[in-house]
Scaffold this motif. Structure first.
Motif, PDB file in Angstrom:
ATOM      1  N   GLN A 253      19.071  -0.473 -12.538  1.00 48.79           N
ATOM      2  CA  GLN A 253      17.622  -0.299 -12.451  1.00 48.79           C
ATOM      3  C   GLN A 253      17.310   0.695 -11.342  1.00 48.79           C
ATOM      4  OE1 GLN A 253      14.385  -0.146 -13.580  1.00 48.79           O
ATOM      5  NE2 GLN A 253      14.734  -2.252 -14.230  1.00 48.79           N
ATOM      6  N   GLN A 254      16.683   1.833 -11.707  1.00 51.41           N
ATOM      7  CA  GLN A 254      16.356   2.857 -10.715  1.00 51.41           C
ATOM      8  C   GLN A 254      14.931   2.708 -10.170  1.00 51.41           C
ATOM      9  OE1 GLN A 254      17.091   6.603 -12.642  1.00 51.41           O
ATOM     10  NE2 GLN A 254      19.306   6.465 -12.373  1.00 51.41           N
ATOM     11  N   HIS A 255      14.167   1.809 -10.749  1.00 52.41           N
ATOM     12  CA  HIS A 255      12.782   1.626 -10.303  1.00 52.41           C
ATOM     13  C   HIS A 255      12.666   0.454  -9.329  1.00 52.41           C
ATOM     14  CE1 HIS A 255      11.369   4.496 -13.311  1.00 52.41           C
ATOM     15  NE2 HIS A 255      12.162   3.895 -14.176  1.00 52.41           N
ATOM     16  N   PHE A 256      13.730   0.199  -8.592  1.00 53.35           N
ATOM     17  CA  PHE A 256      13.750  -0.970  -7.703  1.00 53.35           C
ATOM     18  C   PHE A 256      12.668  -0.871  -6.625  1.00 53.35           C
ATOM     19  CE2 PHE A 256      16.101   2.168  -5.417  1.00 53.35           C
ATOM     20  CZ  PHE A 256      15.918   1.876  -4.075  1.00 53.35           C
ATOM     21  N   LEU A 257      12.405   0.352  -6.107  1.00 51.16           N
ATOM     22  CA  LEU A 257      11.440   0.492  -5.019  1.00 51.16           C
ATOM     23  C   LEU A 257      10.027   0.190  -5.495  1.00 51.16           C
ATOM     24  CD1 LEU A 257      11.321   1.155  -2.044  1.00 51.16           C
ATOM     25  CD2 LEU A 257      10.947   3.557  -2.633  1.00 51.16           C
ATOM     26  N   THR A 258       9.685   0.672  -6.677  1.00 53.39           N
ATOM     27  CA  THR A 258       8.354   0.380  -7.225  1.00 53.39           C
ATOM     28  C   THR A 258       8.189  -1.111  -7.468  1.00 53.39           C
ATOM     29  OG1 THR A 258       8.293   2.551  -8.282  1.00 53.39           O
ATOM     30  CG2 THR A 258       6.778   0.896  -9.117  1.00 53.39           C
ATOM     31  N   PRO A 306      20.021  -4.173   2.990  1.00 53.38           N
ATOM     32  CA  PRO A 306      20.265  -2.794   3.444  1.00 53.38           C
ATOM     33  C   PRO A 306      18.975  -1.979   3.460  1.00 53.38           C
ATOM     34  CG  PRO A 306      20.956  -3.050   1.180  1.00 53.38           C
ATOM     35  CD  PRO A 306      20.571  -4.417   1.643  1.00 53.38           C
ATOM     36  N   THR A 307      18.975  -0.916   4.234  1.00 50.21           N
ATOM     37  CA  THR A 307      17.769  -0.104   4.375  1.00 50.21           C
ATOM     38  C   THR A 307      17.480   0.640   3.074  1.00 50.21           C
ATOM     39  OG1 THR A 307      19.045   1.760   5.212  1.00 50.21           O
ATOM     40  CG2 THR A 307      18.177   0.190   6.824  1.00 50.21           C
ATOM     41  N   ARG A 308      16.231   1.046   2.937  1.00 48.41           N
ATOM     42  CA  ARG A 308      15.843   1.767   1.722  1.00 48.41           C
ATOM     43  C   ARG A 308      16.596   3.090   1.601  1.00 48.41           C
ATOM     44  NH1 ARG A 308       9.637   1.896   3.079  1.00 48.41           N
ATOM     45  NH2 ARG A 308      10.601   1.841   5.153  1.00 48.41           N
ATOM     46  N   ASP A 309      16.716   3.824   2.702  1.00 45.97           N
ATOM     47  CA  ASP A 309      17.374   5.128   2.632  1.00 45.97           C
ATOM     48  C   ASP A 309      18.854   4.990   2.313  1.00 45.97           C
ATOM     49  OD1 ASP A 309      17.011   3.972   5.307  1.00 45.97           O
ATOM     50  OD2 ASP A 309      18.420   5.506   5.925  1.00 45.97           O
ATOM     51  N   ALA A 310      19.508   3.933   2.842  1.00 43.45           N
ATOM     52  CA  ALA A 310      20.936   3.751   2.554  1.00 43.45           C
ATOM     53  C   ALA A 310      21.158   3.471   1.069  1.00 43.45           C
ATOM     54  CB  ALA A 310      21.501   2.605   3.398  1.00 43.45           C
ATOM     55  N   HIS A 311      20.307   2.659   0.490  1.00 43.13           N
ATOM     56  CA  HIS A 311      20.477   2.353  -0.933  1.00 43.13           C
ATOM     57  C   HIS A 311      20.150   3.568  -1.800  1.00 43.13           C
ATOM     58  CE1 HIS A 311      21.021  -0.433  -4.234  1.00 43.13           C
ATOM     59  NE2 HIS A 311      19.922   0.021  -4.789  1.00 43.13           N
ATOM     60  N   THR A 318      25.652   8.985  -7.164  1.00 46.13           N
ATOM     61  CA  THR A 318      26.145   8.742  -8.525  1.00 46.13           C
ATOM     62  C   THR A 318      25.198   9.276  -9.600  1.00 46.13           C
ATOM     63  OG1 THR A 318      25.073   6.563  -8.527  1.00 46.13           O
ATOM     64  CG2 THR A 318      27.363   6.692  -7.759  1.00 46.13           C
ATOM     65  N   SER A 319      24.167   9.990  -9.196  1.00 47.52           N
ATOM     66  CA  SER A 319      23.163  10.458 -10.159  1.00 47.52           C
ATOM     67  C   SER A 319      23.256  11.972 -10.327  1.00 47.52           C
ATOM     68  CB  SER A 319      21.754  10.070  -9.690  1.00 47.52           C
ATOM     69  OG  SER A 319      20.784  10.615 -10.552  1.00 47.52           O
ATOM     70  N   LEU A 323      16.825  15.103  -7.830  1.00 45.99           N
ATOM     71  CA  LEU A 323      15.444  15.481  -7.516  1.00 45.99           C
ATOM     72  C   LEU A 323      14.451  14.599  -8.252  1.00 45.99           C
ATOM     73  CD1 LEU A 323      15.803  19.368  -7.532  1.00 45.99           C
ATOM     74  CD2 LEU A 323      15.542  17.875  -5.553  1.00 45.99           C
ATOM     75  N   GLU A 324      14.763  14.242  -9.491  1.00 46.37           N
ATOM     76  CA  GLU A 324      13.868  13.363 -10.251  1.00 46.37           C
ATOM     77  C   GLU A 324      13.793  11.980  -9.596  1.00 46.37           C
ATOM     78  OE1 GLU A 324      16.028  15.375 -11.434  1.00 46.37           O
ATOM     79  OE2 GLU A 324      14.910  16.723 -12.752  1.00 46.37           O
ATOM     80  N   LEU A 325      14.952  11.502  -9.113  1.00 50.51           N
ATOM     81  CA  LEU A 325      14.949  10.207  -8.433  1.00 50.51           C
ATOM     82  C   LEU A 325      14.101  10.248  -7.162  1.00 50.51           C
ATOM     83  CD1 LEU A 325      18.586   8.787  -8.667  1.00 50.51           C
ATOM     84  CD2 LEU A 325      16.513   7.927  -9.739  1.00 50.51           C
ATOM     85  N   LEU A 326      14.276  11.317  -6.370  1.00 54.23           N
ATOM     86  CA  LEU A 326      13.492  11.423  -5.137  1.00 54.23           C
ATOM     87  C   LEU A 326      11.999  11.500  -5.435  1.00 54.23           C
ATOM     88  CD1 LEU A 326      15.621  13.858  -2.926  1.00 54.23           C
ATOM     89  CD2 LEU A 326      15.353  11.391  -2.701  1.00 54.23           C
TER      90      LEU A 326
END
Length: 754
Positions: A253-258, A306-311, A318-319, A323-326
């Motif tokens: 899941q790449q939308h973990f932050l949202t 773990p911190t947001r930036d580390a994750h 691995t992506s 740029l799309e992820l950022l």
């Protein structure tokens, strides 16, 4: 007669007489004459006034006699009064002395009374202190009993009693020790209440939590209570964060932050309502309590493990779509802050400026390291895209067509990159993005350079192969025109791109200089470190100054080197165009040799009309006459881009004449220069050879006149010098260039007499 008016302050004799006279006339029967009435009035009032004066004089005289008679009595009474005043003054002085003496005697007594009263107050306080001291031990014993029975309410009540007793014992020795003892008891009560408090906060048990609020408020431990609340909430949210990351790892899941931000928002909304109810009975804590869920977020986000930036870094490794992820994570940060501000507005919670700043840094600070990394990632992607375009094309036609497509694709990619820069960095990395674009543009300009080399090589190959070279040259001419149009298109799009960058830079400067609104979470622009902000503002100011100082009308100061390179390529491509059109002329001019003296074999000086132009010159003339039909289809109505490119190549294209005519005039001018160079290479000319050469030049001049053009001044001077008789040579050479005069004189073997 009214005599009272005589004593008025504003008495007027004339007005008084006239009014009395009028009254007299009204009372008169008016049968007698006016003069008689007036005389009667005068006689009557004069008599009355004389009588009144006599009465006044009598009254004054009588008053004067009475005053004179009473003067001795008044003098005697004044002397008696003066003696009484002196006696009174003596009595008052004696009384003042007596009062001073009494005051002096009673002052010491009053001081003694005040001292006695103070001593009485202290004795009373000491008595109360002793009484409280006698009860101190009993309270401690009762308090210990409550601790043993885990009776928090009893402990709280006894502690309140101890606090009051402590205030009463302030005058007794050992007050500091007793105060320390009370603080230790508060610590014990806090330790005893903390498990149930944590349980109440964890389970959101409102009733139990309110009892603890009362207990902590009574012992003045509200800050510790709020710390317990924030610790419990942060621990719960930390567990949710770990669970979410584990779920994300299992489901990719790449939308973990949202998702996590949504959970935080829902949790904060619930907790704001719950805290409002929790602190409702404590008016002094209501506002501070409502802001606690927001403070929880400010303390939680930087401390996540773990911190947001580390994750995010792990995901980026691995992506293939970094740029799309950022961009997704940057949008998640921005949306979270907007939703928080909306929630604050709806709940009417006003945060302190410090908390707004703390929360802004908590949300955005971790992402600044990705903003610093963004230019490198963007450069990698753009370089990869541009490198895919660097493919070798077998033919000039394919190369030019590929150039048109590559230019279009490049600016599409740049617009996408500019959109990503705004989405990921809010243009905070815009200056670094601009810096990397110079390398991207140079990579793209290699396409133009490669295509130019290919056109030049094709021109050289066609020159070695005379058969079919003419048709190939016309095709190359079309390719060079397309190349010029591509260069102009590239420059035009570069201007538009620069204009867009300047607008974005101005907006960025405005955002960096703007101040955050009251009660609003700091935006990402306000969370930059001050040195970085100052550096950005300095870079923007530098770009704006370069734009103002740009001397070129094309460049806007951001990419001056690219514009210079483009101008060079435009000139080189235009030169290739001229070389394509001049190649047949060069071939014919290379065949020119010194004319043979066939006319002198018979020893005759033949007239000029007996000479015919040489074949190579007639071929040049015929070629020039056919040029318009080849140029007009290309340049009769050139596209705006091609017109712009030609104007950049040569200022003559800006004239109000067709571009085909300008190009033809440039070809003719260059043809004359080549012809002149070829003539000056001749070592010697006989009379007939000079005549033949002049006939050739005149033929070329006539051909050019049919095209509406003329030969150059230098070639015209050469014609004059060739036709001049030896004895008139120096006379006719007046006004010609000395270099040409000397060269032609040496060719014709004319002896100088100067």
């Amino acid at each position: 007669m009214d005599i009272s008016a005589l004593s008025e302050p504003n008495f007027s004799a004339a007005d008084w007489i006239n009014s009395n006279y009028n009254k007299h006339m009204e009372d008169n029967d008016k049968k007698s004459g006016v003069d008689a009435s007036a005389m009667q009035f005068i006689q009557s009032y004069v008599a009355k006034l004389q009588l009144y004066v006599q009465q006044v004089n009598y009254a004054v005289e009588e008053s004067s006699q009475q005053v004179v008679a009473s003067m001795p009595r008044i003098a005697k009474e004044a002397a008696t009064l003066q003696s009484d005043v002196a006696l009174l003054q003596d009595k008052m002085s004696a009384m003042r002395q007596e009062v001073a003496a009494v005051q002096e005697e009673t002052g010491d007594c009053m001081a003694s009374l005040e001292r006695l009263q103070s001593m009485q107050s202290k004795l009373q306080a000491a008595k109360e202190s002793l009484q409280e001291s006698d009860g101190w031990g009993n309270l401690l014993a009762e308090l210990e009993d409550c601790f043993e029975r885990n009776d928090m309410k009893g402990v709280c009540d006894k502690l309140l009693a101890l606090q009051k007793s402590l205030q009463a014992q302030e005058q007794l020795p050992g007050h500091a020790e007793r105060q320390t003892q009370v603080e230790d008891l508060k610590n014990r009560l806090e330790a005893m209440a903390s498990p149930s408090l944590v349980q109440a906060l964890s389970e959101s048990n409102l009733e139990m939590a309110q009892r603890h609020v009362q207990i902590f408020a009574s012992i003045k431990r509200v800050p510790q209570l709020l710390q317990y609340y924030r610790a419990v909430q942060k621990n719960m949210l930390q567990q949710q964060w770990k669970q979410l990351l584990e779920l994300q790892a299992s489901e990719s899941q790449q939308h973990f932050l949202t998702l996590f931000y949504d959970q935080l928002l829902e949790h904060s909304q619930r907790q704001v309502k719950w805290c409002t109810q929790l602190f409702a009975q404590q008016a002094q804590l209501e506002l501070e309590g409502q802001s606690q869920p927001i403070l929880v977020l400010a303390e939680l986000l930087p401390a996540l493990q773990p911190t947001r930036d580390a994750h995010i870094l792990q995901l980026l490794k691995t992506s293939n779509e970094r740029l799309e992820l950022l961009a997704k994570y940057a949008q998640a940060n921005h949306s979270f802050v907007l939703q928080l501000n909306t929630m604050l507005e709806q709940t009417h919670i006003v945060l302190s400026p410090e908390l707004c700043r703390q929360l802004g840094f908590a949300v955005f600070e971790y992402f600044h390291k990705f903003i610093q990394q963004y230019p490198r990632l963007e450069e990698t992607q753009l370089s990869t895209q541009v490198d895919r375009l660097l493919s070798n094309q077998s033919t000039p036609s394919d190369a030019v067509h590929h150039l048109e497509q590559s230019t279009r694709k490049l600016y599409e990619w740049l617009q996408d990159a500019l959109t990503r820069c705004a989405a990921i960095t809010n243009d905070l990395a815009l200056c670094k993005f601009i810096a990397l674009l110079n390398g991207i543009f140079k990579r793209q300009l290699e396409h133009f350079s490669r295509t130019q080399r290919q056109l030049s090589l094709s021109l050289g190959n066609s020159g070695t192969n005379t058969g079919g070279a003419r048709n190939e040259n016309w095709s190359l001419l079309q390719y060079t025109m397309s190349q010029l149009q591509c260069l102009a298109d590239f420059q035009q799009q570069l201007q538009q791109f620069e204009q867009t960058l300047h607008v974005r830079l101005a907006n960025l400067a405005q955002l960096l200089n703007a101040s955050a609104g009251a009660g609003v979470i700091l935006p990402i622009h306000q969370t930059c470190e001050q040195p970085i902000r100052n550096q950005l503002l300095a870079s923007i100011a530098d770009y704006q100054q370069k734009r103002n100082d740009a001397s070129s009308t094309e460049s806007l100061g951001i990419f001056p080197q690219i514009y210079a390179t483009l101008k060079t390529y435009l000139g080189e491509t235009h030169d290739i165009t001229l070389n394509i059109l001049l190649q047949p002329i060069e071939v014919h001019l290379a065949q020119i040799r010194p004319p043979l003296d066939v006319h002198n074999s018979a020893g005759l000086d033949m007239p000029t009309f007996s000479f015919a132009p040489q074949e190579c010159i007639t071929q040049i003339g015929q070629y020039l006459l056919t040029l318009p039909q080849h140029l007009e289809p290309l340049l009769l109505s050139p596209s705006p881009l091609l017109k712009q490119a030609l104007e950049l190549c040569n200022i003559k294209y800006t004239q109000a004449i067709p571009c085909a005519d300008v190009l033809l005039s440039l070809i003719v001018e260059q043809c004359c220069v080549l012809y002149q160079t070829q003539i000056l290479q001749i070592k010697s000319l006989s009379i007939s050879a000079a005549t033949q050469l002049s006939v050739d030049i005149e033929y070329l001049s006539n051909m050019l006149e049919e095209l509406g053009l003329t030969i150059t001044v230098q070639l015209s001077q050469i014609l004059t010098l060739l036709k001049a008789a030896p004895d008139q040579y120096f006379k006719l050479s007046s006004g010609c260039e000395p270099r040409l005069v000397t060269a032609i004189r040496q060719m014709r073997n004319i002896i100088s007499t100067q």
